[in-house]
Enzyme design. Structure first.
Site, PDB file in Angstrom:
ATOM      1  N   HIS A   1       0.886  -1.157   0.000  1.00 45.89           N
ATOM      2  CA  HIS A   1       0.000   0.000   0.000  1.00 45.89           C
ATOM      3  C   HIS A   1       0.932   1.217   0.000  1.00 45.89           C
ATOM      4  CE1 HIS A   1      -2.797  -2.807   2.349  1.00 45.89           C
ATOM      5  NE2 HIS A   1      -3.351  -2.627   1.173  1.00 45.89           N
TER       6      HIS A   1
ATOM      7  N   ASP B   1       2.303   1.721   3.336  1.00 45.79           N
ATOM      8  CA  ASP B   1       3.255   0.703   3.822  1.00 45.79           C
ATOM      9  C   ASP B   1       4.663   1.169   3.466  1.00 45.79           C
ATOM     10  OD1 ASP B   1       1.299  -1.218   4.633  1.00 45.79           O
ATOM     11  OD2 ASP B   1       1.154  -1.981   2.578  1.00 45.79           O
TER      12      ASP B   1
HETATM   13  C1  3MF Z   1      -7.640  -6.486  -0.903  1.00 45.72           C
HETATM   14  C2  3MF Z   1      -6.207  -6.292  -1.174  1.00 45.72           C
HETATM   15  C3  3MF Z   1      -5.431  -5.244  -0.545  1.00 45.72           C
HETATM   16  C4  3MF Z   1      -5.950  -4.977   0.838  1.00 45.72           C
HETATM   17  C5  3MF Z   1      -5.463  -5.921   1.861  1.00 45.72           C
HETATM   18  C6  3MF Z   1      -5.841  -5.411   3.216  1.00 45.72           C
HETATM   19  C7  3MF Z   1      -4.350  -4.041  -2.327  1.00 45.72           C
HETATM   20  O1  3MF Z   1      -7.996  -7.773  -1.230  1.00 45.72           O
HETATM   21  O2  3MF Z   1      -5.656  -7.013  -1.894  1.00 45.72           O
HETATM   22  O3  3MF Z   1      -5.347  -4.100  -1.358  1.00 45.72           O
HETATM   23  O4  3MF Z   1      -5.536  -3.784   1.228  1.00 45.72           O
HETATM   24  O5  3MF Z   1      -5.918  -7.191   1.615  1.00 45.72           O
HETATM   25  O6  3MF Z   1      -5.988  -6.389   4.142  1.00 45.72           O
END
Ligand code: 3MF
Ligand code: MG
Length: 344
Positions: free
Chosen positions: A49, A52
């Site tokens: 993210h 992150d």
């Molecule tokens: C959702 C995702 C992620 C989520 C993550 C959070 C890219 O399925 O893949 O986004 O943020 O899973 O727990």
């Protein structure tokens, strides 16, 4: 055959077990600690993210964000890891409470687009070209809250703004039918690809298919992958598993339905997934009951399942399969597959 597969996961896949009904149950690993697990578990890539990669990015200037992201790139280099994609986390900020790009408040929509541009800056600092859009809150709890036609235009506008901001950015939309919303606006691969063709540069808009999200939409993940592959738009995957229509479980790949997992590996391998640099992403969560020591096993296990299923895919008697298809003897084909999965 693509031959060798490279695996990724996101730092959120090592987590402390909080759920909507209870607090954390394991002490959180720091990001630095998480990084040390990647290679040990057989992974070479990190999914991010935006925050992150650059925590507290809303408090930083665009230049500071880029500087921090470059520091992250060095950290990855030190660990021999590569970034795969960056996803703008548009579902936690108070300004995205009613969705980001489809918020009814124009100031909030502007915030969401600005934040997405910062996400692209981070992507560039990490020296990659892929953004994932999980459109978490782009939907409604009740239909009357938003205009579903207008929402599509707003999503196109946001994606166009990102495409225009940086001419090499590719965007992979990750569809999901519900959760956190009652109904999401881009629930399936077909919706995502339809949206892609409405944008200013469809060649730069594709999909990230998550197995569990397809199951939650009542669809088969391998068929969703086939649909995306037919459009040349399967740019990453979130393999995991899901036991029926309930909350998004993010179970270990293959753990609920081995045959469904087999068919995902089969279609990926059949069409040389990975040959254009695509990674095999696992979006899996450890069970809440798992003790901290063993709370990364689901990642290694998911990768192992992929590789074991790959052996099964490659050792399947394709001639026999073809013959049974010619004979239209799908009952025998069914048994052949079941026996093969049983190692017989
Ligand atoms: C959702 C995702 C992620 C989520 C993550 C959070 C890219 O399925 O893949 O986004 O943020 O899973 O727990
Ligand atoms: Mg996912």
């Amino acid at each position: 055959m693509a031959g060798v597969y490279r695996f990724t996961f996101g730092p959120w896949n090592i987590h402390s077990g909080a759920d909507p009904f209870g607090p954390t149950v394991r002490e959180e690993y720091t990001f630095a600690e998480k990084l040390t697990y990647y290679k040990k578990l057989g992974f070479d890539g990190v999914q991010f993210h935006d925050d992150d990669a650059v925590p507290n990015m809303n408090d930083l200037s665009p230049q500071q964000i880029q500087d921090e992201a470059k520091t992250m790139k060095k950290l990855l280099d030190d660990h021999g890891l590569k970034a795969e994609f960056v996803a703008p986390r548009l579902w936690e900020d108070p300004r995205t409470i009613d969705g980001g790009y489809t918020s009814n408040d124009p100031d909030c929509r502007r915030f969401a687009i600005e934040r997405s541009k910062r996400c692209i800056d981070i992507m560039n600092a990490l020296e990659i070209d892929l953004v994932v859009l999980w459109l978490a809150r782009e939907g409604t709890y009740i239909r009357e809250a938003k205009d579903s036609k207008q929402a599509v235009a707003q999503l196109v506008e946001a994606i166009n703004a990102m495409l225009a901001y940086d001419p090499k950015t590719r965007i992979a939309i990750e569809p999901k039918p519900n959760e956190p919303m009652d109904q999401a606006y881009i629930p399936t691969t077909g919706h995502a690809i339809g949206l892609a063709y409405m944008t200013d540069d469809p060649s730069r808009v594709g999909v990230n298919i998550e197995s569990a999200h397809a199951v939650l939409a009542g669809l088969d993940p391998s068929d969703e992958m086939g649909y995306a592959l037919a459009h040349g738009k399967l740019w990453t995957v979130h393999l995991n598993d899901q036991n029926g229509l309930k909350f998004d479980e993010d179970k270990t790949f293959g753990s609920a339905d081995l045959r469904r997992a087999f068919n995902q590996v089969r279609i990926l391998d059949k069409y040389d997934y990975g040959k254009n640099g695509e990674w095999v992403g696992l979006d899996v969560k450890a069970m809440r009951t798992q003790k901290r020591d063993g709370s990364t096993k689901h990642l290694a296990n998911s990768r192992t399942m992929f590789l074991k299923l790959l052996d099964l895919v490659r050792s399947l008697d394709d001639k026999k399969v073809e013959q049974l298809i010619q004979d239209r003897d799908y009952e025998e084909l069914d048994l052949l597959i079941l026996n093969h999965l049983l190692g017989q």
